[in-house]
Design an enzyme around this catalytic site. Structure first.
Site, PDB file in Angstrom:
ATOM      1  N   LYS A 142       0.826  -1.214   0.000  1.00 24.86           N
ATOM      2  CA  LYS A 142       0.000   0.000   0.000  1.00 24.86           C
ATOM      3  C   LYS A 142       0.865   1.272   0.000  1.00 24.86           C
ATOM      4  O   LYS A 142       2.079   1.210   0.265  1.00 24.86           O
ATOM      5  CB  LYS A 142      -0.942  -0.026   1.211  1.00 24.86           C
ATOM      6  CG  LYS A 142      -1.982  -1.170   1.138  1.00 24.86           C
ATOM      7  CD  LYS A 142      -2.969  -1.110   2.305  1.00 24.86           C
ATOM      8  CE  LYS A 142      -4.018  -2.211   2.196  1.00 24.86           C
ATOM      9  NZ  LYS A 142      -5.018  -2.130   3.309  1.00 24.86           N
ATOM     10  N   TYR A 191     -12.226  -2.359  -3.965  1.00 27.96           N
ATOM     11  CA  TYR A 191     -12.762  -2.539  -2.606  1.00 27.96           C
ATOM     12  C   TYR A 191     -14.295  -2.506  -2.582  1.00 27.96           C
ATOM     13  O   TYR A 191     -14.887  -2.244  -1.531  1.00 27.96           O
ATOM     14  CB  TYR A 191     -12.197  -1.461  -1.673  1.00 27.96           C
ATOM     15  CG  TYR A 191     -10.817  -1.778  -1.135  1.00 27.96           C
ATOM     16  CD1 TYR A 191     -10.576  -2.927  -0.369  1.00 27.96           C
ATOM     17  CD2 TYR A 191      -9.745  -0.926  -1.359  1.00 27.96           C
ATOM     18  CE1 TYR A 191      -9.319  -3.211   0.139  1.00 27.96           C
ATOM     19  CE2 TYR A 191      -8.479  -1.199  -0.845  1.00 27.96           C
ATOM     20  CZ  TYR A 191      -8.280  -2.346  -0.086  1.00 27.96           C
ATOM     21  OH  TYR A 191      -7.030  -2.623   0.423  1.00 27.96           O
ATOM     22  N   PHE A 222     -15.734   3.344   6.519  1.00 26.69           N
ATOM     23  CA  PHE A 222     -14.411   3.829   6.140  1.00 26.69           C
ATOM     24  C   PHE A 222     -14.150   3.715   4.638  1.00 26.69           C
ATOM     25  O   PHE A 222     -13.029   3.975   4.189  1.00 26.69           O
ATOM     26  CB  PHE A 222     -13.324   3.080   6.915  1.00 26.69           C
ATOM     27  CG  PHE A 222     -13.383   1.577   6.778  1.00 26.69           C
ATOM     28  CD1 PHE A 222     -12.851   0.934   5.667  1.00 26.69           C
ATOM     29  CD2 PHE A 222     -13.979   0.805   7.765  1.00 26.69           C
ATOM     30  CE1 PHE A 222     -12.912  -0.445   5.531  1.00 26.69           C
ATOM     31  CE2 PHE A 222     -14.042  -0.593   7.630  1.00 26.69           C
ATOM     32  CZ  PHE A 222     -13.509  -1.201   6.518  1.00 26.69           C
ATOM     33  N   ASN A 230      -2.137   0.320   6.592  1.00 31.45           N
ATOM     34  CA  ASN A 230      -1.604  -0.894   7.220  1.00 31.45           C
ATOM     35  C   ASN A 230      -0.712  -1.713   6.291  1.00 31.45           C
ATOM     36  O   ASN A 230      -0.671  -2.938   6.369  1.00 31.45           O
ATOM     37  CB  ASN A 230      -2.745  -1.723   7.828  1.00 31.45           C
ATOM     38  CG  ASN A 230      -3.774  -2.137   6.812  1.00 31.45           C
ATOM     39  OD1 ASN A 230      -3.640  -1.855   5.621  1.00 31.45           O
ATOM     40  ND2 ASN A 230      -4.802  -2.823   7.260  1.00 31.45           N
ATOM     41  N   HIS A 265      -2.170  -5.378   1.470  1.00 37.19           N
ATOM     42  CA  HIS A 265      -3.442  -6.055   1.243  1.00 37.19           C
ATOM     43  C   HIS A 265      -3.146  -7.494   0.881  1.00 37.19           C
ATOM     44  O   HIS A 265      -2.139  -7.774   0.222  1.00 37.19           O
ATOM     45  CB  HIS A 265      -4.200  -5.401   0.072  1.00 37.19           C
ATOM     46  CG  HIS A 265      -5.362  -6.252  -0.385  1.00 37.19           C
ATOM     47  ND1 HIS A 265      -6.586  -6.203   0.214  1.00 37.19           N
ATOM     48  CD2 HIS A 265      -5.435  -7.233  -1.326  1.00 37.19           C
ATOM     49  CE1 HIS A 265      -7.383  -7.109  -0.365  1.00 37.19           C
ATOM     50  NE2 HIS A 265      -6.707  -7.743  -1.289  1.00 37.19           N
ATOM     51  N   GLU A 288      -9.895 -10.711  -7.318  1.00 39.64           N
ATOM     52  CA  GLU A 288      -8.845  -9.688  -7.231  1.00 39.64           C
ATOM     53  C   GLU A 288      -7.719  -9.873  -8.254  1.00 39.64           C
ATOM     54  O   GLU A 288      -7.194  -8.886  -8.775  1.00 39.64           O
ATOM     55  CB  GLU A 288      -8.263  -9.674  -5.816  1.00 39.64           C
ATOM     56  CG  GLU A 288      -9.270  -9.170  -4.794  1.00 39.64           C
ATOM     57  CD  GLU A 288      -8.798  -9.285  -3.358  1.00 39.64           C
ATOM     58  OE1 GLU A 288      -9.547  -8.852  -2.468  1.00 39.64           O
ATOM     59  OE2 GLU A 288      -7.691  -9.799  -3.120  1.00 39.64           O
TER      60      GLU A 288
HETATM   61  P1  GDP Z   1      -7.849  -6.766   5.718  1.00 37.79           P
HETATM   62  O1  GDP Z   1      -8.445  -7.918   4.959  1.00 37.79           O
HETATM   63  O2  GDP Z   1      -7.049  -7.221   6.920  1.00 37.79           O
HETATM   64  O3  GDP Z   1      -7.042  -5.843   4.833  1.00 37.79           O
HETATM   65  O4  GDP Z   1      -9.039  -5.904   6.347  1.00 37.79           O
HETATM   66  P2  GDP Z   1     -10.535  -5.593   5.777  1.00 37.79           P
HETATM   67  O5  GDP Z   1     -10.801  -6.387   4.544  1.00 37.79           O
HETATM   68  O6  GDP Z   1     -11.468  -5.731   6.926  1.00 37.79           O
HETATM   69  O7  GDP Z   1     -10.456  -4.043   5.416  1.00 37.79           O
HETATM   70  C1  GDP Z   1      -9.875  -3.620   4.210  1.00 37.79           C
HETATM   71  C2  GDP Z   1      -8.991  -2.436   4.503  1.00 37.79           C
HETATM   72  O8  GDP Z   1      -9.797  -1.347   4.969  1.00 37.79           O
HETATM   73  C3  GDP Z   1      -7.956  -2.634   5.608  1.00 37.79           C
HETATM   74  O9  GDP Z   1      -6.787  -3.294   5.202  1.00 37.79           O
HETATM   75  C4  GDP Z   1      -7.682  -1.205   6.025  1.00 37.79           C
HETATM   76  O10 GDP Z   1      -6.802  -0.536   5.087  1.00 37.79           O
HETATM   77  C5  GDP Z   1      -9.071  -0.586   5.924  1.00 37.79           C
HETATM   78  N1  GDP Z   1      -9.798  -0.640   7.204  1.00 37.79           N
HETATM   79  C6  GDP Z   1     -10.262  -1.748   7.845  1.00 37.79           C
HETATM   80  N2  GDP Z   1     -10.902  -1.428   8.980  1.00 37.79           N
HETATM   81  C7  GDP Z   1     -10.828  -0.073   9.072  1.00 37.79           C
HETATM   82  C8  GDP Z   1     -11.312   0.890  10.031  1.00 37.79           C
HETATM   83  O11 GDP Z   1     -11.927   0.532  11.043  1.00 37.79           O
HETATM   84  N3  GDP Z   1     -11.053   2.202   9.764  1.00 37.79           N
HETATM   85  C9  GDP Z   1     -10.368   2.607   8.645  1.00 37.79           C
HETATM   86  N4  GDP Z   1     -10.147   3.922   8.478  1.00 37.79           N
HETATM   87  N5  GDP Z   1      -9.907   1.744   7.725  1.00 37.79           N
HETATM   88  C10 GDP Z   1     -10.123   0.425   7.931  1.00 37.79           C
HETATM   89 MG    MG Z   2      -9.839  -7.857   3.414  1.00 36.54          MG
END
Ligand code: GDP
Ligand code: MG
Length: 139
Positions: free
Chosen positions: A10, A50, A58, A113, A116, A127
């Site tokens: 990222k 996404y 978010f 973070n 991905h 994807e």
């Molecule tokens: P991942 O699969 O671990 O990447 O997590 P998710 O699929 O749940 O979320 C996708 C991405 O959205 C995450 O990698 C973060 O960049 C972002 N994200 C997830 N949860 C949050 C949140 O609570 N707040 C914000 N600002 N971004 C979030």
């Molecule tokens: Mg995810």
């Protein structure tokens, strides 16, 4: 089973100059890079990628963050590649990620973070072709 998974380094990690650090972790875990590209996503591209998160609070912030700088997009291949990549990544929130994972070591926040990774075979099947044609992947 030999699988393929989509990985994105990222914008936060690219801007910190840790592309090599992250790729080294994949290679040392036995994952092979079979496709790689660097690009600066548009808002539409980030929103499309996404799409599953479109109802999350978010979503707009995430799409904006993903367009804040260039990203490195890869297809990783190997035994159990999807779960192996998720284990290397660590939990979504770097504060909760296990020590030694990419996110614990390199991520800034729950949003910025570092990486991905596809979370299931169904996600990988959506994807990978989102960014790569069959011809872009070596075999
Ligand atoms: P991942 O699969 O671990 O990447 O997590 P998710 O699929 O749940 O979320 C996708 C991405 O959205 C995450 O990698 C973060 O960049 C972002 N994200 C997830 N949860 C949050 C949140 O609570 N707040 C914000 N600002 N971004 C979030
Ligand atoms: Mg995810």
């Amino acid at each position: 089973m030999i699988e393929r998974t989509l990985s994105i380094i990222k914008p936060d990690a690219v801007s910190k100059n840790v592309i090599g650090d992250i790729i080294r972790r994949f290679e040392q875990a036995g994952l092979k890079i079979v496709g790689i590209q660097m690009r600066h996503l548009t808002k539409k591209e980030a929103e499309g990628f996404y799409y599953v998160h479109r109802e999350r609070p978010f979503f707009n912030s995430l799409a904006t963050f993903m367009t804040s700088g260039p990203v490195v997009i890869m297809v990783l291949e190997g035994e159990g590649a999807i779960a192996k990549n998720r284990a290397l990544m660590g939990a979504t929130d770097p504060k909760k990620a296990d020590k030694g994972t990419i996110r614990a070591d390199l991520a800034d926040s729950i949003e910025a973070n570092a990486v991905h990774g596809s979370d299931s075979p169904a996600s990988a099947a959506f994807e990978i072709p989102f960014f790569f044609s069959q011809l872009d992947l070596v075999r």
